[in-house]
Design a protein around this motif. Structure first.
Motif, PDB file in Angstrom:
ATOM      1  N   MET A  63       0.817  -1.205   0.000  1.00 55.12           N
ATOM      2  CA  MET A  63       0.000   0.000   0.000  1.00 55.12           C
ATOM      3  C   MET A  63       0.852   1.256   0.000  1.00 55.12           C
ATOM      4  SD  MET A  63      -3.147  -0.616  -0.192  1.00 55.12           S
ATOM      5  CE  MET A  63      -3.662   1.010   0.268  1.00 55.12           C
TER       6      MET A  63
ATOM      7  N   TRP B 178       0.136   5.830   3.122  1.00 55.88           N
ATOM      8  CA  TRP B 178      -0.935   6.739   2.725  1.00 55.88           C
ATOM      9  C   TRP B 178      -1.561   7.389   3.935  1.00 55.88           C
ATOM     10  CZ3 TRP B 178      -6.214   4.703   3.174  1.00 55.88           C
ATOM     11  CH2 TRP B 178      -6.263   3.368   3.553  1.00 55.88           C
TER      12      TRP B 178
ATOM     13  N   GLY C  51      -6.216  12.240   0.823  1.00 53.21           N
ATOM     14  CA  GLY C  51      -5.406  12.784  -0.254  1.00 53.21           C
ATOM     15  C   GLY C  51      -5.165  14.267  -0.191  1.00 53.21           C
TER      16      GLY C  51
ATOM     17  N   GLY D 145     -12.443  11.161  -4.448  1.00 54.03           N
ATOM     18  CA  GLY D 145     -11.551  10.135  -4.976  1.00 54.03           C
ATOM     19  C   GLY D 145     -11.171   9.083  -3.952  1.00 54.03           C
ATOM     20  N   SER D 146     -10.896   9.490  -2.706  1.00 52.31           N
ATOM     21  CA  SER D 146     -10.490   8.524  -1.700  1.00 52.31           C
ATOM     22  C   SER D 146     -11.650   7.629  -1.291  1.00 52.31           C
ATOM     23  CB  SER D 146      -9.927   9.240  -0.481  1.00 52.31           C
ATOM     24  OG  SER D 146     -10.893  10.131   0.033  1.00 52.31           O
TER      25      SER D 146
ATOM     26  N   GLU E 198     -13.968   6.744  -3.311  1.00 51.55           N
ATOM     27  CA  GLU E 198     -14.058   5.819  -4.439  1.00 51.55           C
ATOM     28  C   GLU E 198     -12.999   4.723  -4.322  1.00 51.55           C
ATOM     29  OE1 GLU E 198     -13.685   8.267  -7.862  1.00 51.55           O
ATOM     30  OE2 GLU E 198     -15.806   8.833  -7.898  1.00 51.55           O
ATOM     31  N   PHE E 199     -11.811   5.093  -3.827  1.00 51.92           N
ATOM     32  CA  PHE E 199     -10.758   4.099  -3.631  1.00 51.92           C
ATOM     33  C   PHE E 199     -11.203   3.034  -2.629  1.00 51.92           C
ATOM     34  CE2 PHE E 199      -7.399   2.841  -0.648  1.00 51.92           C
ATOM     35  CZ  PHE E 199      -6.619   2.068  -1.491  1.00 51.92           C
ATOM     36  N   LEU E 200     -11.741   3.455  -1.483  1.00 53.82           N
ATOM     37  CA  LEU E 200     -12.203   2.510  -0.482  1.00 53.82           C
ATOM     38  C   LEU E 200     -13.356   1.660  -1.001  1.00 53.82           C
ATOM     39  CD1 LEU E 200     -12.077   4.612   2.812  1.00 53.82           C
ATOM     40  CD2 LEU E 200     -10.543   2.782   2.101  1.00 53.82           C
TER      41      LEU E 200
ATOM     42  N   ARG F 176     -13.892   0.811  -4.113  1.00 56.24           N
ATOM     43  CA  ARG F 176     -13.351  -0.181  -5.052  1.00 56.24           C
ATOM     44  C   ARG F 176     -12.641  -1.303  -4.312  1.00 56.24           C
ATOM     45  NH1 ARG F 176     -11.808   4.465  -8.052  1.00 56.24           N
ATOM     46  NH2 ARG F 176      -9.683   4.245  -7.233  1.00 56.24           N
ATOM     47  N   GLU F 177     -11.867  -0.938  -3.279  1.00 50.13           N
ATOM     48  CA  GLU F 177     -11.182  -1.966  -2.495  1.00 50.13           C
ATOM     49  C   GLU F 177     -12.187  -2.901  -1.818  1.00 50.13           C
ATOM     50  OE1 GLU F 177      -7.703  -2.552  -1.930  1.00 50.13           O
ATOM     51  OE2 GLU F 177      -7.722  -1.406  -3.796  1.00 50.13           O
ATOM     52  N   TRP F 178     -13.239  -2.329  -1.270  1.00 53.59           N
ATOM     53  CA  TRP F 178     -14.284  -3.107  -0.614  1.00 53.59           C
ATOM     54  C   TRP F 178     -14.930  -4.067  -1.610  1.00 53.59           C
ATOM     55  CZ3 TRP F 178     -18.796  -0.483   2.585  1.00 53.59           C
ATOM     56  CH2 TRP F 178     -19.602  -1.478   3.130  1.00 53.59           C
TER      57      TRP F 178
ATOM     58  N   ARG G 201     -21.727   3.357  -3.789  1.00 53.63           N
ATOM     59  CA  ARG G 201     -20.938   4.459  -3.237  1.00 53.63           C
ATOM     60  C   ARG G 201     -20.797   4.320  -1.728  1.00 53.63           C
ATOM     61  NH1 ARG G 201     -22.668   9.129  -3.003  1.00 53.63           N
ATOM     62  NH2 ARG G 201     -24.887   8.610  -2.909  1.00 53.63           N
TER      63      ARG G 201
END
Length: 474
Positions: free
Chosen positions: A1, A4, A16, A29-30, A32-34, A36-38, A220
């Motif tokens: 990772m 971060w 970020g 954006g962050s 969205e990152f979480l 996507r990871e989820w 989301r």
């Protein structure tokens, strides 16, 4: 990772922008990152292995979805419902998991430290419930590869909260998975909404500075209230201030460095055991009423109606046409050889035990009254896994001691920073007590009294036993 979390202050550079959440809403954006990871983690092979490890332990195994099929007109398998379809589970995997768990954690471990005051303070804080929690973590480590324990501060002091393996998505700082940077804990909660009873999906992001809460709506992530919660509070009323532990209060308890569930070693063998057992029962159930029939000089009814009449009455009338040989009904079936099934089943079970690195109690019974070398040979594979798991649990306990020491200091029970303590696991193994006692007697004068008493198979509390010896003048 990578790093971060970069603030070095209240909540990391998770979002970020380099500003804490209290300064405003985080950039999308962050989140969205979480999200996507989820989403990727939910369908990942790693999480599927963790879920399967628990499902197989409960008996929910592949054989339960088995269907009997035949080759259809187009050469493809077609399901048929008129054949026996036993779905039997012989859960050897659960037996191996319980065997390993009881071998290492069947007895409460002893707390070893040279500081008696530290021992008493830790024993008072751990209480009898800690052993139960430790056993549950052992089950999680074997079934899911890694269990999770979160220390938190309640009104009555330090509490320990256990998370299931498939609930935690860790973000590691290093490739060896020795230090956590953050972790996302995902869970579901039943609640009542505008459409009645619903299941909400929630997530908690654990960081060194605090917990951030989210809920999923559609695809989301949105902030949940309260969005940020500290682990600790100092002061009272309006003067309360948030505090942090100084470390991420989430501790992994692994079965080994690879964090592999036990099921990974034996799943194919467990499925084969279930399949061969179910196939044997299917063969035994295929009697003349539901096996293949050979009809000679018989027509009139269609085959479906013929089958129904045969099943209902157990008999069939056959006529002989003029100029044709007499009619006849014969069965065409394969003889079920029970010895063949028994031999294959025995081989599969033996292979499962060996791959799980367990032991077969029949080996002990066959040895009669085994000596110490025989016992060590039987338990050698079990010891290999127990050694790896014990090393991981010792390391996790050292992490837990950090939070115990802070809690003891906060409660005014003393500052034990830097003191050493460890768990001594009492493996539940079979020993030849007479031989061990004789070896202890033969070692008199060569070893200290404390060491000899600790090795005696009848002693549970070394300190208490030494005190009794001192009172008796021995």
């Amino acid at each position: 990772m990578g790093k971060w979390f970069q603030w070095g202050g209240p909540a990391a550079g998770l979002f970020g922008s380099g500003r804490p959440p209290s300064a405003g809403a985080p950039p999308l954006g962050s989140l969205e990152f979480l999200a996507r990871e989820w989403l990727a983690w939910e369908s990942s092979p790693r999480r599927r292995e963790q879920l399967l490890g628990e499902l197989y332990y409960r008996g929910e195994q592949k054989i339960l979805s088995r269907k009997r099929t035949v080759i259809g007109p187009e050469g493809m398998p077609v399901e048929v419902a008129n054949l026996p379809n036993a779905r039997l589970t012989d859960n050897q995997y659960a037996r191996m998991l319980d065997q390993k768990l009881d071998y290492l954690l069947g007895r409460p471990p002893a707390l070893e430290t040279e500081d008696n005051a530290y021992r008493q303070a830790l024993q008072a804080m751990l209480g009898p419930g800690f052993f139960r929690t430790l056993r549950a973590l052992g089950h999680d480590a074997l079934a899911g590869g890694c269990g999770w324990l979160a220390p938190w501060w309640g009104e009555d002091g330090l509490r320990l909260r256990r998370f299931a393996p498939w609930e935690v998505l860790p973000f590691w700082e290093d490739g060896d998975h020795t230090r956590l940077e953050a972790a996302l804990r995902v869970y579901r909660r039943e609640e009542y909404g505008a459409r009645g009873r619903e299941t909400g999906q929630y997530a908690e992001l654990y960081t060194p500075q605090g917990v951030y809460r989210f809920r999923r709506e559609g695809g989301r992530l949105v902030k949940d209230a309260p969005f940020r919660a500290p682990y600790l509070w100092a002061g009272a009323g309006g003067s309360r201030k948030p505090l942090a532990w100084g470390r991420l209060p989430l501790i992994p308890w692994k079965s080994g460095p690879e964090e592999l569930p036990l099921l990974n070693r034996v799943k194919s063998l467990q499925d084969a055991v279930n399949l061969i057992l179910s196939s044997f029962v299917n063969g035994m159930q295929e009697d003349p009423r539901n096996t293949i029939l050979v009809l000679v000089n018989y027509d009139g009814q269609n085959l479906g109606e013929f089958r129904r009449n045969l099943a209902a009455y157990g008999a069939v009338k056959v006529r002989s046409d003029a100029g044709a040989p007499g009619g006849d009904v014969r069965t065409l079936s394969l003889e079920v050889n029970g010895e063949n099934y028994r031999a294959v089943l025995e081989l599969l079970k033996r292979a499962l035990v060996e791959n799980a690195r367990g032991y077969d109690a029949r080996d002990l019974r066959a040895a009669g009254t085994p000596n110490e070398m025989n016992l060590r040979s039987v338990f050698s594979d079990m010891d290999l896994d127990a050694n790896r798991m014990e090393a991981e649990f010792q390391a996790s306990f050292q992490e837990l001691l950090y939070f115990f020491n802070l809690a003891l200091k906060a409660a005014g029970r003393g500052d034990f920073t830097g003191r050493q303590a460890e768990l001594i696991f009492n493996r539940d193994t079979i020993v030849n007590e007479s031989q061990v006692i004789q070896d202890v007697k033969n070692s008199q004068g060569l070893l200290s009294q404390e060491t000899l008493v600790a090795q005696h198979p009848w002693v549970k509390d070394v300190s208490a036993e030494l005190a009794r010896l001192a009172d008796s003048g021995r």
